[in-house]
Design a protein around this motif. Sequence first.
Motif, PDB file in Angstrom:
ATOM      1  N   ALA A   3       0.443  11.268 -11.741  1.00  0.00           N
ATOM      2  CA  ALA A   3      -0.749  10.960 -10.784  1.00  0.00           C
ATOM      3  C   ALA A   3      -0.404   9.836  -9.818  1.00  0.00           C
ATOM      4  N   VAL A   4      -1.189   9.710  -8.921  1.00  0.00           N
ATOM      5  CA  VAL A   4      -0.991   8.576  -7.925  1.00  0.00           C
ATOM      6  C   VAL A   4      -2.380   8.184  -7.594  1.00  0.00           C
ATOM      7  N   GLU A   5      -2.549   6.678  -8.201  1.00  0.00           N
ATOM      8  CA  GLU A   5      -3.927   6.103  -8.103  1.00  0.00           C
ATOM      9  C   GLU A   5      -3.799   5.115  -6.955  1.00  0.00           C
ATOM     10  N   ILE A   6      -4.679   5.310  -5.711  1.00  0.00           N
ATOM     11  CA  ILE A   6      -4.660   4.283  -4.626  1.00  0.00           C
ATOM     12  C   ILE A   6      -6.010   3.761  -4.729  1.00  0.00           C
ATOM     13  N   SER A   7      -6.053   2.312  -4.598  1.00  0.00           N
ATOM     14  CA  SER A   7      -7.281   1.596  -4.713  1.00  0.00           C
ATOM     15  C   SER A   7      -7.292   0.893  -3.350  1.00  0.00           C
ATOM     16  N   ALA A   8      -8.464   0.617  -2.863  1.00  0.00           N
ATOM     17  CA  ALA A   8      -8.718  -0.204  -1.501  1.00  0.00           C
ATOM     18  C   ALA A   8      -8.246  -1.445  -1.779  1.00  0.00           C
ATOM     19  N   LYS A   9      -8.559  -2.323  -3.036  1.00  0.00           N
ATOM     20  CA  LYS A   9      -8.137  -3.804  -3.254  1.00  0.00           C
ATOM     21  C   LYS A   9      -6.748  -3.657  -3.001  1.00  0.00           C
ATOM     22  N   ARG A  10      -5.939  -2.645  -3.319  1.00  0.00           N
ATOM     23  CA  ARG A  10      -4.674  -2.809  -3.311  1.00  0.00           C
ATOM     24  C   ARG A  10      -3.678  -2.563  -2.202  1.00  0.00           C
ATOM     25  N   VAL A  11      -4.413  -1.640  -1.279  1.00  0.00           N
ATOM     26  CA  VAL A  11      -3.790  -1.332  -0.048  1.00  0.00           C
ATOM     27  C   VAL A  11      -4.434  -2.051   1.374  1.00  0.00           C
ATOM     28  N   GLN A  12      -5.673  -2.411   1.245  1.00  0.00           N
ATOM     29  CA  GLN A  12      -6.174  -3.058   2.712  1.00  0.00           C
ATOM     30  C   GLN A  12      -5.391  -4.300   3.215  1.00  0.00           C
ATOM     31  N   GLY A  13      -4.844  -5.095   2.310  1.00  0.00           N
ATOM     32  CA  GLY A  13      -3.956  -6.109   2.526  1.00  0.00           C
ATOM     33  C   GLY A  13      -2.745  -5.908   2.954  1.00  0.00           C
ATOM     34  N   VAL A  14      -2.006  -4.722   2.567  1.00  0.00           N
ATOM     35  CA  VAL A  14      -0.628  -4.382   2.550  1.00  0.00           C
ATOM     36  C   VAL A  14       0.061  -4.037   3.837  1.00  0.00           C
ATOM     37  N   GLU A  15       1.183  -4.517   4.267  1.00  0.00           N
ATOM     38  CA  GLU A  15       1.419  -4.474   5.454  1.00  0.00           C
ATOM     39  C   GLU A  15       2.930  -4.102   5.519  1.00  0.00           C
ATOM     40  N   GLY A  16       3.426  -3.502   6.484  1.00  0.00           N
ATOM     41  CA  GLY A  16       5.140  -3.369   6.718  1.00  0.00           C
ATOM     42  C   GLY A  16       5.969  -2.666   5.424  1.00  0.00           C
ATOM     43  N   SER A  17       6.753  -3.237   5.077  1.00  0.00           N
ATOM     44  CA  SER A  17       7.750  -2.742   4.224  1.00  0.00           C
ATOM     45  C   SER A  17       7.067  -2.453   2.683  1.00  0.00           C
ATOM     46  N   SER A  18       5.995  -3.148   2.255  1.00  0.00           N
ATOM     47  CA  SER A  18       5.388  -2.909   1.113  1.00  0.00           C
ATOM     48  C   SER A  18       4.611  -1.588   1.265  1.00  0.00           C
ATOM     49  N   LEU A  19       3.980  -1.562   2.336  1.00  0.00           N
ATOM     50  CA  LEU A  19       3.292  -0.204   2.376  1.00  0.00           C
ATOM     51  C   LEU A  19       4.035   1.162   2.544  1.00  0.00           C
ATOM     52  N   ARG A  20       5.235   0.893   3.185  1.00  0.00           N
ATOM     53  CA  ARG A  20       6.274   1.897   3.276  1.00  0.00           C
ATOM     54  C   ARG A  20       6.673   2.486   1.951  1.00  0.00           C
ATOM     55  N   GLU A  21       7.081   1.471   0.953  1.00  0.00           N
ATOM     56  CA  GLU A  21       7.370   1.288  -0.257  1.00  0.00           C
ATOM     57  C   GLU A  21       6.580   2.135  -0.929  1.00  0.00           C
ATOM     58  N   LEU A  22       5.021   1.830  -1.040  1.00  0.00           N
ATOM     59  CA  LEU A  22       4.103   2.420  -1.752  1.00  0.00           C
ATOM     60  C   LEU A  22       3.874   3.667  -1.314  1.00  0.00           C
ATOM     61  N   LEU A  23       3.772   4.139  -0.033  1.00  0.00           N
ATOM     62  CA  LEU A  23       3.690   5.499   0.342  1.00  0.00           C
ATOM     63  C   LEU A  23       4.912   6.164   0.018  1.00  0.00           C
ATOM     64  N   ALA A  24       6.277   5.733   0.004  1.00  0.00           N
ATOM     65  CA  ALA A  24       7.272   6.651  -0.471  1.00  0.00           C
ATOM     66  C   ALA A  24       7.379   7.080  -2.021  1.00  0.00           C
ATOM     67  N   ASP A  25       6.485   6.115  -2.698  1.00  0.00           N
ATOM     68  CA  ASP A  25       6.462   6.346  -4.009  1.00  0.00           C
ATOM     69  C   ASP A  25       5.449   7.415  -4.400  1.00  0.00           C
ATOM     70  N   ALA A  26       4.297   7.249  -3.573  1.00  0.00           N
ATOM     71  CA  ALA A  26       3.445   8.300  -3.593  1.00  0.00           C
ATOM     72  C   ALA A  26       3.789   9.787  -3.258  1.00  0.00           C
ATOM     73  N   VAL A  27       4.674   9.714  -2.301  1.00  0.00           N
ATOM     74  CA  VAL A  27       5.211  11.147  -1.706  1.00  0.00           C
ATOM     75  C   VAL A  27       6.161  11.639  -2.922  1.00  0.00           C
ATOM     76  N   ARG A  28       6.940  10.965  -3.614  1.00  0.00           N
ATOM     77  CA  ARG A  28       7.843  11.036  -4.568  1.00  0.00           C
ATOM     78  C   ARG A  28       7.015  11.844  -5.609  1.00  0.00           C
TER      79      ARG A  28
END
Length: 130
Positions: free
Chosen positions: A91-116
């Motif tokens: 499972a992948v769990e995505i929370s508004a608290k954890r995503v709203q302030g994330v930008e740039g490379s951190s967001l790309r890493e999180l997105l890549a992890d979710a896709v994997r």
Amino acid sequence: MDVTLTAAGGQDADELRSLRTWLADVDELRGRVALVESPPVPGTLGPVLDALAVALGPGGVATALATAVFSWIRQRRGEVTVKISRPDGAAVEISAKRVQGVEGSSLRELLADAVRVLEADGPGEVEGPR
């Protein structure tokens, strides 16, 4: 492979309906999203929306799904969490608290992890930055 999306945050069914509308506007996901409902509780009207089922396939569908969920959740007001589960329990769990302030490379890493995880190549759980 179908994945299941569930929501938590107070207005689960409303959030899932909103997410379904959002996903329906994504070309790669059009026709791949279905409501998962349970029968109505005695004394109530209509079925209960429990989850969304999304049929993944080749051609970047997992990436489109993860990107769309991230985009949708960043637009939410208040707290909402979306869990995307594979049939094998990963499972992948995505929370508004954890995503709203994330930008740039951190967001790309999180997105890549979710896709994997969605493509069945990754570990069972992925969480965003804290």
